[in-house]
Design a protein around this motif. Sequence first.
Motif, PDB file in Angstrom:
ATOM      1  N   ILE A 137       0.845  -1.191   0.000  1.00 30.95           N
ATOM      2  CA  ILE A 137       0.000   0.000   0.000  1.00 30.95           C
ATOM      3  C   ILE A 137       0.879   1.238   0.000  1.00 30.95           C
ATOM      4  O   ILE A 137       1.862   1.326   0.749  1.00 30.95           O
ATOM      5  CB  ILE A 137      -0.930   0.010   1.228  1.00 30.95           C
ATOM      6  N   GLY A 138       0.525   2.216  -0.831  1.00 29.46           N
ATOM      7  CA  GLY A 138       1.286   3.458  -0.877  1.00 29.46           C
ATOM      8  C   GLY A 138       0.627   4.454  -1.810  1.00 29.46           C
ATOM      9  O   GLY A 138      -0.432   4.185  -2.385  1.00 29.46           O
ATOM     10  N   ASN A 139       1.255   5.618  -1.977  1.00 26.58           N
ATOM     11  CA  ASN A 139       0.712   6.615  -2.882  1.00 26.58           C
ATOM     12  C   ASN A 139       1.182   6.339  -4.309  1.00 26.58           C
ATOM     13  O   ASN A 139       2.028   5.471  -4.558  1.00 26.58           O
ATOM     14  CB  ASN A 139       1.085   8.033  -2.436  1.00 26.58           C
ATOM     15  N   THR A 140       0.617   7.076  -5.247  1.00 27.02           N
ATOM     16  CA  THR A 140       0.912   6.836  -6.658  1.00 27.02           C
ATOM     17  C   THR A 140       2.405   6.949  -6.954  1.00 27.02           C
ATOM     18  O   THR A 140       2.981   6.107  -7.644  1.00 27.02           O
ATOM     19  CB  THR A 140       0.122   7.824  -7.543  1.00 27.02           C
ATOM     20  N   ARG A 141       3.052   7.976  -6.426  1.00 26.20           N
ATOM     21  CA  ARG A 141       4.470   8.191  -6.706  1.00 26.20           C
ATOM     22  C   ARG A 141       5.306   6.999  -6.262  1.00 26.20           C
ATOM     23  O   ARG A 141       6.170   6.506  -7.005  1.00 26.20           O
ATOM     24  CB  ARG A 141       4.954   9.457  -6.004  1.00 26.20           C
ATOM     25  N   ASP A 142       5.050   6.499  -5.044  1.00 24.68           N
ATOM     26  CA  ASP A 142       5.825   5.369  -4.527  1.00 24.68           C
ATOM     27  C   ASP A 142       5.547   4.097  -5.324  1.00 24.68           C
ATOM     28  O   ASP A 142       6.453   3.287  -5.567  1.00 24.68           O
ATOM     29  CB  ASP A 142       5.505   5.147  -3.051  1.00 24.68           C
ATOM     30  N   MET A 143       4.289   3.898  -5.705  1.00 23.20           N
ATOM     31  CA  MET A 143       3.942   2.703  -6.468  1.00 23.20           C
ATOM     32  C   MET A 143       4.611   2.709  -7.841  1.00 23.20           C
ATOM     33  O   MET A 143       5.116   1.685  -8.305  1.00 23.20           O
ATOM     34  CB  MET A 143       2.425   2.611  -6.632  1.00 23.20           C
ATOM     35  N   LEU A 144       4.633   3.868  -8.506  1.00 26.82           N
ATOM     36  CA  LEU A 144       5.266   3.955  -9.816  1.00 26.82           C
ATOM     37  C   LEU A 144       6.756   3.652  -9.723  1.00 26.82           C
ATOM     38  O   LEU A 144       7.316   2.951 -10.577  1.00 26.82           O
ATOM     39  CB  LEU A 144       5.046   5.348 -10.417  1.00 26.82           C
ATOM     40  N   PRO A 205      -2.522  17.186   1.536  1.00 25.78           N
ATOM     41  CA  PRO A 205      -1.963  17.591   0.232  1.00 25.78           C
ATOM     42  C   PRO A 205      -0.822  16.665  -0.197  1.00 25.78           C
ATOM     43  O   PRO A 205      -0.156  16.038   0.621  1.00 25.78           O
ATOM     44  CB  PRO A 205      -1.443  19.008   0.512  1.00 25.78           C
ATOM     45  N   GLY A 206      -0.613  16.603  -1.502  1.00 26.14           N
ATOM     46  CA  GLY A 206       0.504  15.839  -2.037  1.00 26.14           C
ATOM     47  C   GLY A 206       0.095  14.652  -2.874  1.00 26.14           C
ATOM     48  O   GLY A 206       0.805  14.269  -3.799  1.00 26.14           O
ATOM     49  N   GLY A 207      -1.063  14.041  -2.558  1.00 30.23           N
ATOM     50  CA  GLY A 207      -1.509  12.880  -3.310  1.00 30.23           C
ATOM     51  C   GLY A 207      -2.356  13.269  -4.507  1.00 30.23           C
ATOM     52  O   GLY A 207      -2.903  14.364  -4.580  1.00 30.23           O
ATOM     53  N   ASN A 208      -2.478  12.351  -5.470  1.00 33.26           N
ATOM     54  CA  ASN A 208      -3.249  12.641  -6.677  1.00 33.26           C
ATOM     55  C   ASN A 208      -4.721  12.871  -6.396  1.00 33.26           C
ATOM     56  O   ASN A 208      -5.367  13.704  -7.043  1.00 33.26           O
ATOM     57  CB  ASN A 208      -3.082  11.500  -7.694  1.00 33.26           C
ATOM     58  N   THR A 209      -5.287  12.140  -5.416  1.00 32.98           N
ATOM     59  CA  THR A 209      -6.706  12.320  -5.116  1.00 32.98           C
ATOM     60  C   THR A 209      -6.976  13.723  -4.596  1.00 32.98           C
ATOM     61  O   THR A 209      -7.966  14.367  -4.989  1.00 32.98           O
ATOM     62  CB  THR A 209      -7.164  11.263  -4.093  1.00 32.98           C
ATOM     63  N   ARG A 210      -6.116  14.240  -3.735  1.00 30.35           N
ATOM     64  CA  ARG A 210      -6.298  15.603  -3.242  1.00 30.35           C
ATOM     65  C   ARG A 210      -6.129  16.610  -4.389  1.00 30.35           C
ATOM     66  O   ARG A 210      -6.866  17.616  -4.466  1.00 30.35           O
ATOM     67  CB  ARG A 210      -5.306  15.883  -2.118  1.00 30.35           C
ATOM     68  N   ARG A 211      -5.198  16.376  -5.280  1.00 27.65           N
ATOM     69  CA  ARG A 211      -4.995  17.286  -6.412  1.00 27.65           C
ATOM     70  C   ARG A 211      -6.241  17.342  -7.286  1.00 27.65           C
ATOM     71  O   ARG A 211      -6.607  18.406  -7.811  1.00 27.65           O
ATOM     72  CB  ARG A 211      -3.797  16.835  -7.253  1.00 27.65           C
ATOM     73  N   ILE A 212      -6.923  16.208  -7.450  1.00 24.23           N
ATOM     74  CA  ILE A 212      -8.139  16.171  -8.256  1.00 24.23           C
ATOM     75  C   ILE A 212      -9.236  17.003  -7.602  1.00 24.23           C
ATOM     76  O   ILE A 212      -9.948  17.766  -8.272  1.00 24.23           O
ATOM     77  CB  ILE A 212      -8.597  14.707  -8.445  1.00 24.23           C
TER      78      ILE A 212
END
Length: 301
Positions: A137-144, A205-212
């Motif tokens: 489990i992690g955020n998009t950046r870490d998973m990529l 802030p920082g994750g893609n879901t928050r940016r959306i």
Amino acid sequence: MHSIRKTLVTTFSLDQLRCFAEVVRCGSFSAAADVLGVTQPAISLQIRQLEKRLGVTLIERVGRRTMATAAGEELLRHQQRIDAAVGDALAAMAQYRQGELGQVRLGTGATACIYLLPGVLEQLRQQWPSLQVTVNIGNTRDMLRAVEENRLDMALVTLPASGRMLDVTPWLQDEQVLVARRDVALPEQASAEQLRQHSLLLYEPGGNTRRIVDAWLTEQAQEVEVSMTLGSVEAIKELVKAGLGWAIVPRMAVEAQAELQYCSLSPPLFRTLALVMRQDKSLSRGLQLMRQALSEQCRKC
């Protein structure tokens, strides 16, 4: 004979490459030793042997941190490709062992793990009990990054997602909804203007879901009061239950919540979940089964 002797001198082992990569990643020999479960002298010996065989310095100290030299950075790029090729070879051989489908290393966010994956994993276990699945489990950046470095075989992440070595396939449209306690009067659809009248709980802030969500608010030319930010949708829901505000969360996380209610936003807001793999990743039987199971689950959502 000379060519054979030359090959033996210049050959290096996968263990040496792994030790080198782990030292760079951890920033110290001792930390790498802890991760690999060996002694620090053993790590140092592997690095010395590797440097001797290549005839270059791979590691240097900058302050308290151990970092790769220019030659080390170049080798690290090759090491990632070598590691990917070895992983693919092992996965390919696993399907030839009787009754074995190998292992699938999957990465995703916490919400998808809780509300999307259980049905997928249950189906796979019932139909293919020999398939081993591990979930990170992690955020998009870490998973990529983990997919690029072949530490994960595939990842289900929130777009946008990109990478020179990555194949990104949009997989699921996940609606983001406004959620509140049951005793609150929610509109059939909530506009950004209506959100200004209430305290709002959002992802940190920082994750893609928050940016959306932020982009949606900006498009509606509205500034809302964000009373609190949290890194977990489960924590957000608990605070909403306590009456501390409204929240915008994925619909899949609140559809079966007795203490909460939700409504769509106006205009509707969606995030896109995408399946990410390396472009050069060979599709083992286990990976094919995982993709198929994810597709079937997405059709149900």
